[in-house]
Design a protein around this motif. Structure first.
Motif, PDB file in Angstrom:
ATOM      1  N   GLN A  30      69.178  44.810   6.475  1.00 45.68           N
ATOM      2  CA  GLN A  30      67.895  45.259   5.956  1.00 45.68           C
ATOM      3  C   GLN A  30      67.255  46.279   6.897  1.00 45.68           C
ATOM      4  N   GLN A  31      66.680  47.324   6.324  1.00 45.40           N
ATOM      5  CA  GLN A  31      65.981  48.298   7.152  1.00 45.40           C
ATOM      6  C   GLN A  31      64.702  47.691   7.711  1.00 45.40           C
ATOM      7  N   ILE A  32      64.177  48.287   8.758  1.00 45.01           N
ATOM      8  CA  ILE A  32      63.064  47.724   9.505  1.00 45.01           C
ATOM      9  C   ILE A  32      61.767  48.449   9.170  1.00 45.01           C
ATOM     10  N   THR A  33      60.720  47.682   8.899  1.00 42.98           N
ATOM     11  CA  THR A  33      59.409  48.284   8.650  1.00 42.98           C
ATOM     12  C   THR A  33      58.750  48.626   9.981  1.00 42.98           C
ATOM     13  N   ARG A  34      57.692  49.403   9.890  1.00 44.29           N
ATOM     14  CA  ARG A  34      56.938  49.760  11.089  1.00 44.29           C
ATOM     15  C   ARG A  34      56.355  48.506  11.749  1.00 44.29           C
ATOM     16  N   ALA A  35      55.883  47.554  10.934  1.00 48.51           N
ATOM     17  CA  ALA A  35      55.341  46.304  11.474  1.00 48.51           C
ATOM     18  C   ALA A  35      56.426  45.492  12.175  1.00 48.51           C
ATOM     19  N   GLU A  36      57.586  45.381  11.554  1.00 53.08           N
ATOM     20  CA  GLU A  36      58.687  44.628  12.160  1.00 53.08           C
ATOM     21  C   GLU A  36      59.127  45.266  13.470  1.00 53.08           C
ATOM     22  N   PHE A  37      59.196  46.582  13.493  1.00 50.95           N
ATOM     23  CA  PHE A  37      59.635  47.275  14.698  1.00 50.95           C
ATOM     24  C   PHE A  37      58.701  46.999  15.868  1.00 50.95           C
ATOM     25  N   VAL A  38      57.380  47.099  15.632  1.00 49.88           N
ATOM     26  CA  VAL A  38      56.458  46.863  16.748  1.00 49.88           C
ATOM     27  C   VAL A  38      56.461  45.391  17.157  1.00 49.88           C
ATOM     28  N   LYS A  39      56.719  44.497  16.210  1.00 50.38           N
ATOM     29  CA  LYS A  39      56.802  43.083  16.568  1.00 50.38           C
ATOM     30  C   LYS A  39      58.013  42.825  17.458  1.00 50.38           C
ATOM     31  N   ILE A  40      59.148  43.380  17.101  1.00 53.58           N
ATOM     32  CA  ILE A  40      60.364  43.223  17.907  1.00 53.58           C
ATOM     33  C   ILE A  40      60.155  43.824  19.298  1.00 53.58           C
ATOM     34  N   LEU A  41      59.579  45.005  19.352  1.00 51.12           N
ATOM     35  CA  LEU A  41      59.378  45.669  20.638  1.00 51.12           C
ATOM     36  C   LEU A  41      58.382  44.905  21.510  1.00 51.12           C
ATOM     37  N   ALA A  42      57.279  44.462  20.942  1.00 49.98           N
ATOM     38  CA  ALA A  42      56.277  43.716  21.718  1.00 49.98           C
ATOM     39  C   ALA A  42      56.866  42.417  22.268  1.00 49.98           C
ATOM     40  N   ARG A  43      57.639  41.733  21.436  1.00 50.84           N
ATOM     41  CA  ARG A  43      58.289  40.497  21.907  1.00 50.84           C
ATOM     42  C   ARG A  43      59.323  40.809  22.984  1.00 50.84           C
ATOM     43  N   GLY A  44      60.116  41.831  22.745  1.00 48.73           N
ATOM     44  CA  GLY A  44      61.157  42.202  23.702  1.00 48.73           C
ATOM     45  C   GLY A  44      60.600  42.585  25.063  1.00 48.73           C
ATOM     46  N   LEU A  45      59.438  43.201  25.063  1.00 45.97           N
ATOM     47  CA  LEU A  45      58.789  43.593  26.316  1.00 45.97           C
ATOM     48  C   LEU A  45      58.007  42.438  26.945  1.00 45.97           C
ATOM     49  N   GLY A  46      57.868  41.349  26.213  1.00 46.70           N
ATOM     50  CA  GLY A  46      57.129  40.200  26.726  1.00 46.70           C
ATOM     51  C   GLY A  46      55.636  40.455  26.863  1.00 46.70           C
ATOM     52  N   LEU A  47      55.080  41.256  25.952  1.00 47.32           N
ATOM     53  CA  LEU A  47      53.663  41.603  26.040  1.00 47.32           C
ATOM     54  C   LEU A  47      52.778  40.438  25.608  1.00 47.32           C
ATOM     55  N   LYS A  48      51.663  40.301  26.272  1.00 45.81           N
ATOM     56  CA  LYS A  48      50.685  39.262  25.936  1.00 45.81           C
ATOM     57  C   LYS A  48      50.134  39.561  24.549  1.00 45.81           C
ATOM     58  N   PRO A  49      50.280  38.620  23.607  1.00 43.98           N
ATOM     59  CA  PRO A  49      49.792  38.859  22.238  1.00 43.98           C
ATOM     60  C   PRO A  49      48.283  39.090  22.192  1.00 43.98           C
ATOM     61  N   GLU A  50      47.892  40.039  21.382  1.00 43.71           N
ATOM     62  CA  GLU A  50      46.476  40.370  21.169  1.00 43.71           C
ATOM     63  C   GLU A  50      46.108  39.978  19.746  1.00 43.71           C
ATOM     64  N   SER A  51      44.849  39.727  19.529  1.00 43.78           N
ATOM     65  CA  SER A  51      44.380  39.429  18.173  1.00 43.78           C
ATOM     66  C   SER A  51      42.988  40.010  18.008  1.00 43.78           C
ATOM     67  N   GLY A  52      42.435  39.818  16.843  1.00 47.40           N
ATOM     68  CA  GLY A  52      41.104  40.348  16.566  1.00 47.40           C
ATOM     69  C   GLY A  52      41.118  41.247  15.365  1.00 47.40           C
ATOM     70  N   SER A  53      40.055  42.023  15.236  1.00 45.68           N
ATOM     71  CA  SER A  53      39.994  42.934  14.097  1.00 45.68           C
ATOM     72  C   SER A  53      40.831  44.166  14.395  1.00 45.68           C
ATOM     73  N   SER A  54      41.488  44.638  13.381  1.00 42.85           N
ATOM     74  CA  SER A  54      42.421  45.745  13.521  1.00 42.85           C
ATOM     75  C   SER A  54      41.707  47.096  13.533  1.00 42.85           C
ATOM     76  N   PRO A  55      42.215  48.023  14.332  1.00 42.16           N
ATOM     77  CA  PRO A  55      41.684  49.380  14.283  1.00 42.16           C
ATOM     78  C   PRO A  55      42.202  50.148  13.059  1.00 42.16           C
ATOM     79  N   PHE A  56      43.121  49.538  12.320  1.00 41.16           N
ATOM     80  CA  PHE A  56      43.730  50.196  11.164  1.00 41.16           C
ATOM     81  C   PHE A  56      43.201  49.593   9.869  1.00 41.16           C
ATOM     82  N   SER A  57      42.801  50.429   8.957  1.00 41.62           N
ATOM     83  CA  SER A  57      42.212  49.954   7.698  1.00 41.62           C
ATOM     84  C   SER A  57      43.214  49.234   6.802  1.00 41.62           C
ATOM     85  N   ASP A  58      44.508  49.427   7.018  1.00 38.75           N
ATOM     86  CA  ASP A  58      45.519  48.781   6.180  1.00 38.75           C
ATOM     87  C   ASP A  58      46.190  47.592   6.871  1.00 38.75           C
TER      88      ASP A  58
END
Length: 163
Positions: free
Chosen positions: A19-47
């Motif tokens: 299956q091809q990768i969506t933009r959301a999936e790609f950033v999730k894989i990269l953030a996990r792979g880098l071991g970044l501290k998860p952030e939450s809150g309101s999104s700067p993106f309207s979508d």
């Protein structure tokens, strides 16, 4: 990547490696792979809504300056990511991890010169494409074709798992 929980599949015990990768999936894989501290809150993106499964990953990638979205304030999380988009994000991760600083300086034009279709790359992506190629993280589709607008991954991937 599965055993390290970087890639977890699509749910219900399924993993679709073709299956091809969506933009959301790609950033999730990269953030996990880098071991970044998860952030939450309101999104700067309207979508991107706080209830979306990818909200935390998008928030994290944005907080670490891996993504900036589109000029209209959207991210298009469900779009299939293109090669140039993925290379631009990878290059930002390279800077964050100091990998970019460890590479000898080379001009983007020199790195892109073997590719007949390099001129079709978006201007905003050129340096990221060059950095990704220079590090050997991404290669051209062939030795003379970069295919920056192609969907990523454009070929079917095959994974094998060993215990």
């Amino acid at each position: 990547m599965g055993s390290r929980m970087v890639v977890t599949g699509i749910g219900n015990g399924l993993f679709k490696p073709d299956q091809q990768i969506t933009r959301a999936e790609f950033v999730k894989i990269l953030a996990r792979g880098l071991g970044l501290k998860p952030e939450s809150g309101s999104s700067p993106f309207s979508d991107v809504s706080s209830s979306d499964w990818y909200n935390e990953a998008v928030q994290t990638a944005y907080a670490y300056s891996l993504i900036s979205g589109y000029g209209d304030g959207t991210f298009h999380p469900q779009d299939i990511i293109t090669r140039e988009q993925s290379m631009a994000i990878i290059a930002k991760a390279m800077k964050m991890t100091d990998l970019r600083a460890k590479l000898p300086r080379r001009e983007a034009a020199v790195l892109l010169s073997p590719y007949a279709d390099a001129a079709s790359a978006s201007g905003w992506a050129i340096s990221g494409i060059a950095d990704s190629l220079h590090a050997g993280i991404v290669t051209g589709r062939t030795s003379t074709m970069l295919a920056p607008k192609a969907l990523f991954p454009e070929r079917k991937l095959r994974f094998s798992c060993r215990d």
